[in-house]
Design a protein around this motif. Structure first.
Motif, mmCIF file in Angstrom:
data_model
loop_
_atom_site.group_PDB
_atom_site.id
_atom_site.type_symbol
_atom_site.label_atom_id
_atom_site.label_comp_id
_atom_site.label_asym_id
_atom_site.label_seq_id
_atom_site.Cartn_x
_atom_site.Cartn_y
_atom_site.Cartn_z
ATOM 1 N N SER A 4 -13.963 24.664 -44.880
ATOM 2 C CA SER A 4 -13.642 23.909 -44.396
ATOM 3 C C SER A 4 -14.634 24.806 -42.677
ATOM 4 C CB SER A 4 -12.580 23.636 -43.875
ATOM 5 O OG SER A 4 -11.838 23.999 -43.698
ATOM 6 N N ALA A 5 -14.437 26.212 -42.904
ATOM 7 C CA ALA A 5 -14.938 26.144 -41.198
ATOM 8 C C ALA A 5 -15.834 26.039 -41.248
ATOM 9 C CB ALA A 5 -13.895 26.913 -41.148
ATOM 10 N N MET A 6 -16.515 25.605 -39.330
ATOM 11 C CA MET A 6 -17.783 25.907 -38.899
ATOM 12 C C MET A 6 -18.445 26.756 -38.562
ATOM 13 S SD MET A 6 -18.555 22.361 -40.078
ATOM 14 C CE MET A 6 -20.097 21.851 -39.081
ATOM 15 N N HIS A 7 -19.618 26.815 -38.448
ATOM 16 C CA HIS A 7 -19.973 28.094 -37.674
ATOM 17 C C HIS A 7 -21.222 28.720 -37.086
ATOM 18 C CE1 HIS A 7 -22.239 30.023 -41.199
ATOM 19 N NE2 HIS A 7 -22.724 30.579 -40.418
ATOM 20 N N ARG A 8 -21.916 28.953 -35.888
ATOM 21 C CA ARG A 8 -22.932 28.754 -35.310
ATOM 22 C C ARG A 8 -23.859 29.262 -36.348
ATOM 23 N NH1 ARG A 8 -22.322 31.086 -30.397
ATOM 24 N NH2 ARG A 8 -22.044 33.100 -30.582
ATOM 25 N N SER A 9 -24.818 28.788 -35.847
ATOM 26 C CA SER A 9 -26.536 29.456 -36.509
ATOM 27 C C SER A 9 -27.822 28.208 -35.660
ATOM 28 C CB SER A 9 -26.489 29.411 -38.092
ATOM 29 O OG SER A 9 -28.170 29.158 -38.888
ATOM 30 N N MET A 10 -28.485 29.683 -35.589
ATOM 31 C CA MET A 10 -30.143 29.417 -35.169
ATOM 32 C C MET A 10 -30.746 28.886 -36.427
ATOM 33 S SD MET A 10 -29.486 29.506 -31.877
ATOM 34 C CE MET A 10 -30.619 29.470 -31.158
ATOM 35 N N GLN A 11 -31.729 27.527 -36.126
ATOM 36 C CA GLN A 11 -31.725 27.363 -37.343
ATOM 37 C C GLN A 11 -32.968 26.198 -37.040
ATOM 38 O OE1 GLN A 11 -30.389 23.997 -39.310
ATOM 39 N NE2 GLN A 11 -28.824 25.620 -40.806
ATOM 40 N N VAL A 12 -34.097 26.673 -37.717
ATOM 41 C CA VAL A 12 -35.763 26.576 -37.685
ATOM 42 C C VAL A 12 -35.995 25.330 -38.085
ATOM 43 C CG1 VAL A 12 -38.445 26.824 -37.313
ATOM 44 C CG2 VAL A 12 -36.375 28.438 -36.756
ATOM 45 N N ALA A 13 -35.762 23.606 -37.964
ATOM 46 C CA ALA A 13 -35.830 23.010 -38.831
ATOM 47 C C ALA A 13 -37.612 22.535 -39.180
ATOM 48 C CB ALA A 13 -36.164 21.575 -37.905
#
Length: 342
Positions: A4-13
């Motif tokens: 259920s945790a969240m983390h940061r991610s650098m995404q390209v859509a």
């Protein structure tokens, strides 16, 4: 972390799009997988191919990054030999099918179904990544995460190419280019006992070449590389790390008897080489692709023993877009590495 945790991610859509910082669910590792808390992730030129959508099998949105270093945070079922807390790296080789002829011969980096982080699954431009355990390489003591990340792709590419070449200690080995790959290639060649020649454009790069360990420097802006190499008796190996086909082609006549031009930089244009150039002197031209997890481990072990290190510029994860553009522009000296603060 939990499911259920969240983390940061650098995404390209979308293909060719910009990177955006998003919060994503932190997955649990499945069978045969581990979850790695990312500490550092190198920015590689090959990320451009993935971000542009040119690598088959890539689906968007994507999280790039295939020079990953961190610590194991969780382990899935059917994983042996690894423990939570182990320091590990993952490179271009992020897993393979395990059943094709390439995999069965221990050559998984050439598997038709190779899993490249950032393309086959979310990559290392994030706080966490789930990877197949087969892709893990142990980071040796004395090598930091920032130092390990570039060795997982750029480092293994040049080290593996040199150690699998026909060159032996004392032979003349020339490294074409002094960028992200080349500055590591010169260091490895020198520490492996080769008579190391660096080749690049401009006299201002000579001090850098010598600092990296080159015994000789060829300024291709004022010297013909082939003539300069032949003046030294010819090169046993030219390791081409640039992305310029003409510059690669210009080195072939500088090879000695049974010399090898090893291509690790990816140029899109054809090489301009005649059959006569190859037959005379029985020369070879071939490409080399990275290495598997054990190769990465060997690369880091040799680096730890010899002192080879990537020259890095550290950038926070959230500035990945700017770091990527700096790398593309050729202004990076020499490897941009994203850090997460983990």
């Amino acid at each position: 972390m939990s499911s259920s945790a969240m983390h940061r991610s650098m995404q390209v859509a979308q293909p060719g799009g910009d990177m955006s910082l998003v919060q994503v669910d932190t997955p649990e590792p499945g069978p045969g997988q581990v979850r790695v808390t990312v500490e550092a992730s190198g920015v590689c030129h090959s990320d451009a191919m993935i971000i542009a959508g040119h690598l088959p099998g890539t689906t968007f949105p994507v999280t790039p990054g295939h020079e990953i270093a961190g610590r194991i945070d969780a382990i899935g079922d059917n994983v042996t030999g690894w423990a939570v807390g182990d320091r590990v790296a993952v490179g271009w080789y992020g897993g393979s099918c395990g059943h094709c002829d390439a995999c069965r011969e221990g050559d998984g980096v050439l598997c038709p179904e190779i899993q490249v982080p950032g393309a086959a699954y979310a990559g290392g431009f994030a706080d966490a990544v789930v990877v197949p355990a087969v892709a893990l390489a142990a980071i040796p003591d004395g090598v930091t995460a920032v130092e390990a990340a570039p060795l997982a792709c750029a480092g293994v590419t040049v080290y593996n190419a040199l150690r699998r070449s026909s060159a032996r200690s004392g032979d003349t080995v020339a490294v074409l280019g002094l960028g992200g790959l080349g500055h590591l290639g010169v260091q490895f060649a020198s520490k492996m006992g080769f008579d190391t020649v660096a080749m690049a454009r401009g006299p201002e790069k000579a001090p850098l070449a010598h600092k990296l360990g080159a015994s000789h420097y060829i300024d291709s802006a004022i010297e013909k590389p082939a003539d300069a190499l032949q003046a030294r008796g010819g090169a046993k190996v030219v390791l081409a790390t640039v992305t310029n086909a003409a510059a690669m082609s210009a080195t072939v006549d500088g090879l000695g008897r049974r010399g090898e031009l090893i291509v690790v930089g990816v140029a899109m244009e054809p090489l301009d080489i005649t059959a006569l150039q190859l037959v005379g002197g029985a020369k070879r031209v071939y490409g080399h692709a990275s290495g598997n997890a054990v190769d990465i481990q060997d690369t880091m072990r040799f680096a730890a023993q010899s002192g080879v290190r990537a020259w890095t510029e550290e950038v926070p994860l959230e500035e990945a877009g700017a770091a990527f553009q700096k790398m593309l522009s050729g202004q990076a000296r020499f490897r941009m590495v994203l850090t997460t603060g983990n």
